[in-house]
Design a protein around this motif. Structure first.
Motif, short mmCIF file in Angstrom:
data_model
loop_
_atom_site.label_atom_id
_atom_site.label_comp_id
_atom_site.label_asym_id
_atom_site.label_seq_id
_atom_site.Cartn_x
_atom_site.Cartn_y
_atom_site.Cartn_z
N GLU A 160 53.36 -24.31 8.55
CA GLU A 160 52.73 -25.31 7.68
C GLU A 160 51.46 -24.75 7.06
O GLU A 160 50.68 -24.08 7.73
CB GLU A 160 52.40 -26.56 8.52
N SER A 161 51.26 -25.04 5.78
CA SER A 161 50.04 -24.64 5.09
C SER A 161 48.91 -25.61 5.42
O SER A 161 49.12 -26.82 5.48
CB SER A 161 50.28 -24.61 3.58
N LYS A 162 47.71 -25.07 5.60
CA LYS A 162 46.55 -25.90 5.93
C LYS A 162 45.63 -26.12 4.74
O LYS A 162 44.68 -26.90 4.82
CB LYS A 162 45.77 -25.26 7.08
N GLU A 163 45.90 -25.42 3.62
CA GLU A 163 45.04 -25.53 2.44
C GLU A 163 45.91 -25.54 1.18
O GLU A 163 47.13 -25.60 1.27
CB GLU A 163 44.05 -24.35 2.41
N ASN A 164 45.25 -25.44 0.02
CA ASN A 164 46.00 -25.42 -1.24
C ASN A 164 46.50 -24.02 -1.59
O ASN A 164 46.99 -23.79 -2.69
CB ASN A 164 45.17 -26.00 -2.38
N LEU B 185 47.49 -20.83 7.55
CA LEU B 185 48.72 -21.42 8.08
C LEU B 185 48.44 -22.06 9.43
O LEU B 185 47.51 -21.68 10.14
CB LEU B 185 49.81 -20.36 8.25
N LYS B 186 49.25 -23.03 9.80
CA LYS B 186 49.11 -23.67 11.11
C LYS B 186 49.33 -22.66 12.22
O LYS B 186 48.61 -22.65 13.23
CB LYS B 186 50.11 -24.82 11.23
N TYR B 187 50.32 -21.79 12.04
CA TYR B 187 50.60 -20.73 13.00
C TYR B 187 50.46 -19.39 12.27
O TYR B 187 51.40 -18.93 11.63
CB TYR B 187 52.01 -20.87 13.58
N LYS C 189 59.46 -22.81 0.65
CA LYS C 189 58.38 -23.78 0.53
C LYS C 189 58.98 -25.15 0.20
O LYS C 189 59.71 -25.28 -0.77
CB LYS C 189 57.38 -23.39 -0.56
N LYS C 190 58.65 -26.14 1.01
CA LYS C 190 59.16 -27.49 0.80
C LYS C 190 58.33 -28.20 -0.27
O LYS C 190 57.12 -28.01 -0.36
CB LYS C 190 59.12 -28.28 2.11
N TYR C 191 58.99 -29.02 -1.08
CA TYR C 191 58.27 -29.80 -2.08
C TYR C 191 57.38 -30.85 -1.40
O TYR C 191 57.59 -31.22 -0.26
CB TYR C 191 59.25 -30.55 -2.99
N LYS C 192 56.43 -31.35 -2.16
CA LYS C 192 55.53 -32.41 -1.67
C LYS C 192 56.30 -33.72 -1.57
O LYS C 192 57.14 -34.02 -2.40
CB LYS C 192 54.35 -32.57 -2.64
N GLY D 30 49.50 -29.28 4.27
CA GLY D 30 50.63 -29.93 4.92
C GLY D 30 51.99 -29.47 4.43
O GLY D 30 53.02 -29.95 4.93
N GLN D 31 52.03 -28.54 3.47
CA GLN D 31 53.32 -28.07 2.97
C GLN D 31 54.08 -27.32 4.07
O GLN D 31 53.54 -26.44 4.73
CB GLN D 31 53.15 -27.15 1.76
#
Length: 208
Positions: free
Chosen positions: A186-190, A167-169, A205-208, A148-149
């Protein structure tokens, strides 16, 4: 002779960080370089600089007088104070560093500070804002993330081809024709994988 220890943090003369990530970067610093008037903000928040760089048109007269022994005056008007601080660090063999205080106030300064990273493609420099980080990617690699990042990608060179996974896209040997074309992903994994054909990519990269 000035002894420079790692980790090194540069404090730019923007808004002093409020986010705990930027503040923790500062707390762990072994050497702090302030860009001119950023020294006033650093001292006000209870920290002491190891070096103050700039043309000294924004630092208070009181602090300039008190800390004159750790000042380095650089009058080159082709560089802003942040680039002067980065150049000083690299000249002293520090190629990995963190930058805080580069955002806030004027957006044109923020854009200039972020894209200044392109001047240093062979370094490991991260800009920490109150919402996330900016860094250069100059080789294919696995990048640490979380599900979700929010992530964005920027390219100066439109011929660079990107391939990704997790990635989502995702990209598949894709080029970015505009600066905004790689935003709002958006990232889909870690982690996610990035492959770039050549050159350098700017990653947010956005923070959590």
């Amino acid at each position: 002779m000035l002894k420079i220890n790692k980790p090194l943090v540069i404090v730019a003369n923007g808004e002093f960080p409020k986010n705990s990530i930027g503040l923790n970067i500062l707390k762990k610093a072994k050497f702090i370089i302030c860009c001119d008037g950023a020294a006033d903000k650093l001292l006000k928040n209870g920290y002491t600089p190891n070096l103050i760089i700039g043309d000294f048109d924004s630092i208070s007269e009181i602090n300039y007088t008190e800390y004159r022994g750790i000042t380095l005056k650089v009058l080159d008007q082709s560089k802003n104070d942040l680039r002067k601080a980065i150049d000083f660090s690299i000249k002293n063999n520090i190629n990995e560093l963190s930058i805080i205080g580069a955002s806030g106030f004027r957006e044109d300064h923020l854009i200039g500070n972020i894209f200044s990273l392109y001047k240093y493609p062979n370094t490991k420099i991260k800009i920490f804002t109150d919402t996330g980080t900016f860094q250069l990617i100059n080789k294919s690699q696995k990048i640490k993330s979380f599900k979700g990042q929010q992530v964005s990608f920027f390219l100066e060179d439109k011929t660079i081809k990107i391939t990704s996974s997790n990635l989502k896209y995702n990209f598949n040997k894709s080029t970015l024709n505009n600066l905004f074309s790689g935003t709002l992903n958006e990232s889909k994994e870690n982690y996610f994988n990035l492959e770039i054909s050549h050159g350098t990519l700017l990653l947010y990269k956005k923070y959590k």
